[in-house]
Write an enzyme that holds these catalytic residues in place. Structure first.
Site, PDB file in Angstrom:
ATOM      1  N   ASP A 141      43.352  33.811  36.265  1.00 30.69           N
ATOM      2  CA  ASP A 141      43.756  33.903  35.095  1.00 30.69           C
ATOM      3  C   ASP A 141      45.261  34.089  34.747  1.00 30.69           C
ATOM      4  OD1 ASP A 141      42.349  34.215  32.362  1.00 30.69           O
ATOM      5  OD2 ASP A 141      43.611  36.106  32.395  1.00 30.69           O
ATOM      6  N   GLU A 190      35.013  30.258  56.857  1.00 28.17           N
ATOM      7  CA  GLU A 190      34.929  29.121  55.580  1.00 28.17           C
ATOM      8  C   GLU A 190      36.083  29.701  54.578  1.00 28.17           C
ATOM      9  OE1 GLU A 190      33.326  26.070  53.144  1.00 28.17           O
ATOM     10  OE2 GLU A 190      32.242  26.682  55.046  1.00 28.17           O
TER      11      GLU A 190
HETATM   12  C1  GLC Z   1      43.148  33.299  29.972  1.00 29.97           C
HETATM   13  C2  GLC Z   1      41.583  33.054  29.336  1.00 29.97           C
HETATM   14  C3  GLC Z   1      41.691  33.673  28.109  1.00 29.97           C
HETATM   15  C4  GLC Z   1      42.251  34.907  28.003  1.00 29.97           C
HETATM   16  C5  GLC Z   1      43.570  35.215  28.297  1.00 29.97           C
HETATM   17  C6  GLC Z   1      43.835  36.612  28.834  1.00 29.97           C
HETATM   18  O1  GLC Z   1      43.950  32.299  29.219  1.00 29.97           O
HETATM   19  O2  GLC Z   1      41.230  31.804  29.606  1.00 29.97           O
HETATM   20  O3  GLC Z   1      40.397  33.577  27.640  1.00 29.97           O
HETATM   21  O4  GLC Z   1      42.053  35.392  26.496  1.00 29.97           O
HETATM   22  O5  GLC Z   1      43.851  34.585  29.576  1.00 29.97           O
HETATM   23  O6  GLC Z   1      43.370  37.124  29.702  1.00 29.97           O
END
Ligand code: GLC
Length: 549
Positions: A208, A261
């Site tokens: 993320d 893996e």
């Molecule tokens: C990313 C996620 C989003 C979230 C943001 C903060 O962009 O895809 O949904 O709000 O990060 O974590």
């Protein structure tokens, strides 16, 4: 003989867990629901799934505010159910990726709770970005950074004496305090988390906001010419896409490689330049990175070709496969985007669309053509749940149903991302369309017009969007030309894209307003819409053909 690693050509399905399938009837999607629908995903033909955060969370940002990285929120299930899901998926030949959220924790994470309590100058605060404010009594935020969801990126805490004290940084909601990645224990703790899930059998992570972890020393103000968007352009932005972030990912790659893996990573990095994106997938860094440039490109031939070409060139330079995406849980659904006039203006959030006339039939036609284009391109692809059903953005959710922090943080001017997160319709002719057993209402209301979009309604219809995706993936698996590799552009009239992939595969996409003649000696493998009797490819249609060189 070398075998191409699976991830170089994988089609990965984003399972937005809250909205995929609800196993216990409480209105929220969960692990048992997802597990029960794995045979569906095997039937669609995906190689892997990416599951959005299932960790314990106060859900201030739909689970992207994590309170414990090595556990499961009871609303989603248990660790035992997660294990069973991994086993079932692997038995069906489906690999499993999970979201990891390293930029910030929840404000309920024990580290942050301890940091607030421990006070100024403590080691607990050092894990986050606490600073004194500016101005008289420190009453103004430490710098001019803004939250992606709106407003300042700083919130002030009260110290133990009850007085306003330091401020902490949150590039997203105040409930998502940013970690300080220069702290060794932040790094080692996340490495423990990676291993925890890998040891359980997880195949990889989606990282993320992978481009935001490192902040410029001293946390300087953002210069005026860098204040738009989330992408860090031009280079040198104080918190997006800083060069130092790459050291972290070299380390993560070595952890992934330490398994028999190897485990893999895909970066969510919103950077504008293909050259900057390719830096995340250099040989000793991450395996893949979402190519959001493609998702942001208008349905017009010259910019599409330009985006594809630049992406291919930059990825080839570092030896990595591109990863194509048309939609995800943060942007408007592609059908609704393509239903609008394509001007080249930014069209990724609902506020970019509202007020613009929409032609839903046209949007679906283009989205189906775009799917065949995407799945014919070299590399891997991501499908966001519901894309295979041709779902539209739900643009008119009642405001009281909105949960995205964007809505409140923008002073109720931006509706946010709930419209692409409405729970999936499985069967039946009215809500909840088989999303959940029992009386629980789906956490976001579904439109009463979705009966024709359910899985059950589309499954046996040869011309449905579900059948198109399923057939495309079937051909993709069998055809030696598809997946990883390269392409060769073919001459095409203005407004059309045509390319060859050897052996014998051709893709033609008509992005113009006039029909396009197909080569006479070719056999149609799959088309996104009907061809006319004279083998002309109608506007907004794509076709895959088999053709001798
Ligand atoms: C990313 C996620 C989003 C979230 C943001 C903060 O962009 O895809 O949904 O709000 O990060 O974590």
């Amino acid at each position: 003989m070398s075998i191409t690693p699976w991830w170089r050509s994988a089609v990965v399905y984003e399972a937005y867990i809250r909205s995929f399938a609800d196993g216990n009837g409480d209105g929220l999607g969960d692990i048992p629901g997802l597990r029960s629908r794995l045979p569906y995903l095997a039937d669609v033909g995906v190689d892997a799934i990416w599951i959005t955060p299932w960790y314990p969370s106060p859900m201030a940002d739909a689970g992207y505010d994590v309170a414990d990285y090595r556990s499961i929120d009871p609303r989603f299930g248990t660790l035992a159910e997660a294990r069973a899901l991994l086993t079932d998926a692997h038995d069906l030949g489906i690999r499993v990726l999970l979201d990891i959220v390293p930029n910030h924790t929840s404000d309920q994470h024990p580290w942050f709770v301890a940091a607030v309590r421990a006070g100024r100058g403590s080691p607990e605060r050092a894990r986050y970005l606490f600073r004194e404010g500016r101005g008289r009594g420190g009453s103004r935020p430490p710098n001019n950074w803004v939250s992606v969801f709106g407003g300042s990126a700083w919130t002030r805490v009260r110290e133990r004496d009850g007085k306003p004290g330091e401020w902490y940084l949150h590039l997203f909601a105040p409930e998502q305090p940013d970690l300080d990645w220069s702290q060794p224990d932040v790094r080692t703790d996340f490495e423990t988390t990676l291993r925890f899930w890998f040891d359980l059998g997880l195949d990889g992570f989606r990282i993320d906001v992978a481009h935001s972890l490192i902040k410029a020393g001293g946390l300087p103000d953002i210069p005026a010419d860098m204040q738009d968007g989330v992408s860090g352009r031009p280079a040198g932005h104080p918190h997006w896409d800083r060069d130092e972030v790459h050291d972290l990912y070299r380390r993560w790659r070595s952890i992934g490689n330490s398994y028999d893996e190897p485990r893999i990573f895909v970066a969510e990095a919103w950077v504008d330049e293909p050259e900057r994106l390719a830096r995340y997938v250099r040989r000793d860094e991450l395996h893949t990175a979402f190519n959001f440039e493609f998702l942001q490109t208008a349905w017009l031939a010259p910019p599409l070709r330009n985006t594809i070409e630049r992406t291919l060139t930059e990825h080839a330079r570092v030896g990595a496969p591109p990863t194509w995406v048309l939609s995800n849980h943060d942007v408007v659904r592609s059908v609704s985007r393509y239903a609008r006039e394509q001007t080249g203006d930014r069209m990724i959030f609902l506020e970019n669309l509202l007020g613009k006339p929409a032609d839903a039939t046209l949007g679906l036609r283009r989205a189906r053509a775009a799917a065949l284009l995407m799945l014919a391109l070299p590399g891997g692809a991501y499908i966001y749940q519901g894309e295979e059903l041709g779902l539209q953005e739900v643009e008119d959710l009642p405001t009281e149903a909105l949960t995205d922090p964007t809505w409140e943080r923008s002073g109720r001017t931006r509706r946010g991302r709930d419209g692409c997160r409405v729970p999936l319709p499985w069967d039946g002719d009215r809500p909840p369309y088989g999303f959940g057993a029992g009386p629980g209402h789906p956490w976001l209301p579904q439109p009463d017009t979705w009966a024709e979009h359910t899985v059950a309604a589309q499954r046996d219809q040869p011309d449905s969007t579900l059948s198109l995706y399923r057939e495309a993936l079937r051909i993709r698996h069998l055809h030696p030309a598809l997946g990883d590799g390269s392409l060769r552009w073919l001459p095409a009239p203005d407004g059309a894209l045509a390319f060859a992939r050897e052996p014998r595969f051709r893709c033609y996409v008509n992005v113009s307003a006039a029909p396009l003649a197909l080569p006479v000696k070719s056999t149609v493998l799959l088309a996104s819409g009907p061809l006319d009797a004279a083998r002309m490819l109608p506007p907004d249609t794509a076709v895959w053909v088999d053709q001798a060189a």
